[in-house]
Motif scaffolding. Structure first.
Motif, PDB file in Angstrom:
ATOM      1  N   LEU A 107      26.234  51.697 -41.485  1.00 52.28           N
ATOM      2  CA  LEU A 107      25.620  50.479 -40.965  1.00 52.28           C
ATOM      3  C   LEU A 107      26.402  49.273 -41.478  1.00 52.28           C
ATOM      4  CD1 LEU A 107      23.232  48.927 -39.621  1.00 52.28           C
ATOM      5  CD2 LEU A 107      22.066  49.123 -41.818  1.00 52.28           C
ATOM      6  N   TYR A 108      26.823  48.428 -40.547  1.00 50.64           N
ATOM      7  CA  TYR A 108      27.563  47.218 -40.889  1.00 50.64           C
ATOM      8  C   TYR A 108      26.747  45.995 -40.482  1.00 50.64           C
ATOM      9  CZ  TYR A 108      31.620  50.283 -41.344  1.00 50.64           C
ATOM     10  OH  TYR A 108      32.475  51.280 -41.731  1.00 50.64           O
ATOM     11  N   GLY A 109      26.601  45.061 -41.396  1.00 51.33           N
ATOM     12  CA  GLY A 109      25.963  43.779 -41.105  1.00 51.33           C
ATOM     13  C   GLY A 109      26.988  42.679 -41.264  1.00 51.33           C
ATOM     14  N   GLU A 110      27.231  41.967 -40.193  1.00 53.46           N
ATOM     15  CA  GLU A 110      28.244  40.908 -40.188  1.00 53.46           C
ATOM     16  C   GLU A 110      29.575  41.406 -40.735  1.00 53.46           C
ATOM     17  OE1 GLU A 110      26.171  37.665 -42.155  1.00 53.46           O
ATOM     18  OE2 GLU A 110      25.296  37.074 -40.228  1.00 53.46           O
ATOM     19  N   GLY A 111      29.951  42.628 -40.327  1.00 58.88           N
ATOM     20  CA  GLY A 111      31.240  43.202 -40.687  1.00 58.88           C
ATOM     21  C   GLY A 111      31.313  43.885 -42.039  1.00 58.88           C
ATOM     22  N   LYS A 112      30.255  43.806 -42.853  1.00 58.84           N
ATOM     23  CA  LYS A 112      30.260  44.412 -44.185  1.00 58.84           C
ATOM     24  C   LYS A 112      29.446  45.705 -44.169  1.00 58.84           C
ATOM     25  CE  LYS A 112      30.486  39.929 -46.393  1.00 58.84           C
ATOM     26  NZ  LYS A 112      29.717  38.928 -47.096  1.00 58.84           N
ATOM     27  N   LEU A 113      29.972  46.747 -44.839  1.00 60.08           N
ATOM     28  CA  LEU A 113      29.253  48.012 -44.948  1.00 60.08           C
ATOM     29  C   LEU A 113      28.007  47.801 -45.793  1.00 60.08           C
ATOM     30  CD1 LEU A 113      29.138  51.073 -44.404  1.00 60.08           C
ATOM     31  CD2 LEU A 113      30.444  51.384 -46.511  1.00 60.08           C
ATOM     32  N   ILE A 114      26.838  48.113 -45.222  1.00 60.04           N
ATOM     33  CA  ILE A 114      25.560  47.920 -45.906  1.00 60.04           C
ATOM     34  C   ILE A 114      24.993  49.245 -46.396  1.00 60.04           C
ATOM     35  CG2 ILE A 114      23.153  47.208 -45.581  1.00 60.04           C
ATOM     36  CD1 ILE A 114      24.184  45.147 -43.586  1.00 60.04           C
ATOM     37  N   ASN A 115      25.153  50.282 -45.573  1.00 58.63           N
ATOM     38  CA  ASN A 115      24.504  51.549 -45.877  1.00 58.63           C
ATOM     39  C   ASN A 115      25.310  52.670 -45.246  1.00 58.63           C
ATOM     40  OD1 ASN A 115      22.757  53.691 -46.279  1.00 58.63           O
ATOM     41  ND2 ASN A 115      21.004  52.707 -45.334  1.00 58.63           N
ATOM     42  N   LYS A 116      25.289  53.842 -45.897  1.00 59.61           N
ATOM     43  CA  LYS A 116      25.896  55.047 -45.335  1.00 59.61           C
ATOM     44  C   LYS A 116      24.906  56.182 -45.544  1.00 59.61           C
ATOM     45  CE  LYS A 116      29.320  57.473 -47.285  1.00 59.61           C
ATOM     46  NZ  LYS A 116      30.656  57.846 -47.769  1.00 59.61           N
ATOM     47  N   SER A 117      24.554  56.877 -44.464  1.00 57.82           N
ATOM     48  CA  SER A 117      23.571  57.962 -44.538  1.00 57.82           C
ATOM     49  C   SER A 117      24.083  59.177 -43.783  1.00 57.82           C
ATOM     50  CB  SER A 117      22.247  57.541 -43.902  1.00 57.82           C
ATOM     51  OG  SER A 117      21.743  56.385 -44.502  1.00 57.82           O
ATOM     52  N   VAL A 118      23.668  60.353 -44.241  1.00 60.26           N
ATOM     53  CA  VAL A 118      23.955  61.595 -43.534  1.00 60.26           C
ATOM     54  C   VAL A 118      22.620  62.226 -43.181  1.00 60.26           C
ATOM     55  CG1 VAL A 118      24.985  63.891 -43.695  1.00 60.26           C
ATOM     56  CG2 VAL A 118      26.155  61.927 -44.711  1.00 60.26           C
ATOM     57  N   LYS A 119      22.502  62.668 -41.947  1.00 67.56           N
ATOM     58  CA  LYS A 119      21.228  63.220 -41.471  1.00 67.56           C
ATOM     59  C   LYS A 119      21.507  64.325 -40.470  1.00 67.56           C
ATOM     60  CE  LYS A 119      16.754  62.946 -40.313  1.00 67.56           C
ATOM     61  NZ  LYS A 119      15.702  63.454 -41.060  1.00 67.56           N
ATOM     62  N   GLN A 120      20.688  65.371 -40.504  1.00 66.19           N
ATOM     63  CA  GLN A 120      20.740  66.391 -39.464  1.00 66.19           C
ATOM     64  C   GLN A 120      19.916  65.905 -38.291  1.00 66.19           C
ATOM     65  OE1 GLN A 120      19.589  70.234 -41.006  1.00 66.19           O
ATOM     66  NE2 GLN A 120      21.726  70.701 -41.363  1.00 66.19           N
ATOM     67  N   LEU A 121      20.411  66.135 -37.092  1.00 68.82           N
ATOM     68  CA  LEU A 121      19.703  65.718 -35.884  1.00 68.82           C
ATOM     69  C   LEU A 121      19.299  66.927 -35.066  1.00 68.82           C
ATOM     70  CD1 LEU A 121      21.734  62.685 -34.487  1.00 68.82           C
ATOM     71  CD2 LEU A 121      19.482  62.650 -35.518  1.00 68.82           C
ATOM     72  N   ALA A 122      18.082  66.906 -34.584  1.00 66.87           N
ATOM     73  CA  ALA A 122      17.596  67.902 -33.637  1.00 66.87           C
ATOM     74  C   ALA A 122      16.991  67.142 -32.463  1.00 66.87           C
ATOM     75  CB  ALA A 122      16.553  68.806 -34.289  1.00 66.87           C
ATOM     76  N   LYS A 123      17.026  67.735 -31.297  1.00 72.62           N
ATOM     77  CA  LYS A 123      16.525  67.065 -30.105  1.00 72.62           C
ATOM     78  C   LYS A 123      15.093  66.576 -30.319  1.00 72.62           C
ATOM     79  CE  LYS A 123      15.935  67.433 -25.194  1.00 72.62           C
ATOM     80  NZ  LYS A 123      15.993  68.261 -24.025  1.00 72.62           N
ATOM     81  N   GLY A 124      14.865  65.300 -30.000  1.00 74.91           N
ATOM     82  CA  GLY A 124      13.533  64.723 -30.096  1.00 74.91           C
ATOM     83  C   GLY A 124      13.186  64.121 -31.444  1.00 74.91           C
ATOM     84  N   GLU A 125      13.999  64.377 -32.466  1.00 73.42           N
ATOM     85  CA  GLU A 125      13.733  63.795 -33.780  1.00 73.42           C
ATOM     86  C   GLU A 125      14.401  62.432 -33.882  1.00 73.42           C
ATOM     87  OE1 GLU A 125      14.879  66.315 -36.987  1.00 73.42           O
ATOM     88  OE2 GLU A 125      13.473  67.888 -36.413  1.00 73.42           O
ATOM     89  N   TYR A 126      13.848  61.581 -34.733  1.00 72.17           N
ATOM     90  CA  TYR A 126      14.379  60.241 -34.937  1.00 72.17           C
ATOM     91  C   TYR A 126      15.050  60.144 -36.295  1.00 72.17           C
ATOM     92  CZ  TYR A 126      11.168  58.965 -31.176  1.00 72.17           C
ATOM     93  OH  TYR A 126      10.509  58.889 -29.991  1.00 72.17           O
ATOM     94  N   PHE A 127      16.100  59.384 -36.340  1.00 71.26           N
ATOM     95  CA  PHE A 127      16.782  59.019 -37.580  1.00 71.26           C
ATOM     96  C   PHE A 127      16.660  57.505 -37.648  1.00 71.26           C
ATOM     97  CE2 PHE A 127      21.300  58.682 -39.553  1.00 71.26           C
ATOM     98  CZ  PHE A 127      20.775  58.446 -40.792  1.00 71.26           C
ATOM     99  N   VAL A 128      16.019  56.974 -38.684  1.00 69.00           N
ATOM    100  CA  VAL A 128      15.714  55.543 -38.737  1.00 69.00           C
ATOM    101  C   VAL A 128      16.452  54.864 -39.887  1.00 69.00           C
ATOM    102  CG1 VAL A 128      13.886  53.815 -38.966  1.00 69.00           C
ATOM    103  CG2 VAL A 128      13.403  55.973 -37.808  1.00 69.00           C
ATOM    104  N   LEU A 129      17.105  53.766 -39.562  1.00 70.58           N
ATOM    105  CA  LEU A 129      17.644  52.836 -40.550  1.00 70.58           C
ATOM    106  C   LEU A 129      16.781  51.596 -40.445  1.00 70.58           C
ATOM    107  CD1 LEU A 129      21.388  53.182 -39.569  1.00 70.58           C
ATOM    108  CD2 LEU A 129      20.322  54.157 -41.601  1.00 70.58           C
ATOM    109  N   ALA A 130      16.431  50.974 -41.573  1.00 70.54           N
ATOM    110  CA  ALA A 130      15.524  49.825 -41.509  1.00 70.54           C
ATOM    111  C   ALA A 130      15.820  48.843 -42.635  1.00 70.54           C
ATOM    112  CB  ALA A 130      14.072  50.298 -41.610  1.00 70.54           C
ATOM    113  N   GLY A 131      15.363  47.612 -42.421  1.00 72.48           N
ATOM    114  CA  GLY A 131      15.495  46.591 -43.442  1.00 72.48           C
ATOM    115  C   GLY A 131      14.580  45.421 -43.141  1.00 72.48           C
ATOM    116  N   GLU A 132      14.220  44.703 -44.197  1.00 81.28           N
ATOM    117  CA  GLU A 132      13.358  43.530 -44.004  1.00 81.28           C
ATOM    118  C   GLU A 132      14.183  42.346 -43.542  1.00 81.28           C
ATOM    119  OE1 GLU A 132      10.482  42.619 -46.944  1.00 81.28           O
ATOM    120  OE2 GLU A 132      10.041  44.718 -47.327  1.00 81.28           O
ATOM    121  N   ASP A 133      13.505  41.434 -42.836  1.00 80.49           N
ATOM    122  CA  ASP A 133      14.142  40.235 -42.311  1.00 80.49           C
ATOM    123  C   ASP A 133      13.317  39.021 -42.736  1.00 80.49           C
ATOM    124  OD1 ASP A 133      16.041  38.754 -40.997  1.00 80.49           O
ATOM    125  OD2 ASP A 133      15.637  39.563 -39.013  1.00 80.49           O
ATOM    126  N   LYS A 134      13.713  37.861 -42.285  1.00 79.10           N
ATOM    127  CA  LYS A 134      13.004  36.636 -42.661  1.00 79.10           C
ATOM    128  C   LYS A 134      11.611  36.582 -42.026  1.00 79.10           C
ATOM    129  CE  LYS A 134      15.398  34.144 -39.043  1.00 79.10           C
ATOM    130  NZ  LYS A 134      16.625  34.694 -38.640  1.00 79.10           N
TER     131      LYS A 134
END
Length: 150
Positions: A107-134
């Protein structure tokens, strides 16, 4: 004799071709950028209220009362490849298919690496990245595998 050799070669070529087609399977993903808030309306009229299963899942886990779809993108990741995807003007993700059914998401925010995650994916499952905002709001990136690799 020549016919049998010809048939064998044809079978070999067909098998090799089918194996290459199986190996070259791509990942078909849906990427949704969501904004969460306690306000009933988004200040951006382009945002659509999120309904259905995705909204229910978010509401069970997170504190915000309302969720809005900011953007939805369908992307194809090449077999064992990497693709950088613009999610918003300030946010990009880079998805790499790893061994098995795993992906690495940067995940890049304004060109800077913010987060790196590894996840297994299966059909119908969700992989969520999240963060708080103003203003006590939050953003979510939900990645869903659309089709199992064949």
């Amino acid at each position: 004799m020549v016919r049998r050799a010809w048939r064998r070669w044809c079978v070999v070529f067909m098998l090799v071709g089918s194996l290459l087609a199986v190996q070259a399977a791509e990942l078909k993903l849906e990427i949704v950028l969501i904004w969460g808030a306690n306000e009933e309306k988004s200040p951006d009229p382009k945002h659509k209220p999120l309904t259905g299963e995705m909204a229910k899942r978010l509401a069970k886990v997170f504190k915000w009362k309302h969720y809005f779809e900011v953007s939805k993108i369908n992307e194809t990741i090449p077999n064992r490849g990497t693709k950088k995807i613009r999610v918003s003007p300030k946010c990009d993700i880079e998805i790499t298919e790893l061994e098995g059914s795993s992906v690495e998401v940067k995940l890049y925010g304004e060109g800077k690496l913010i987060n790196k995650s590894v996840k297994q994916l299966a059909k119908g499952e969700y992989f969520v990245l999240a963060g708080e905002d103003k203003n006590e709001t939050a953003w979510f990136i939900m990645i869903t595998l659309l089709d199992e690799k064949r």
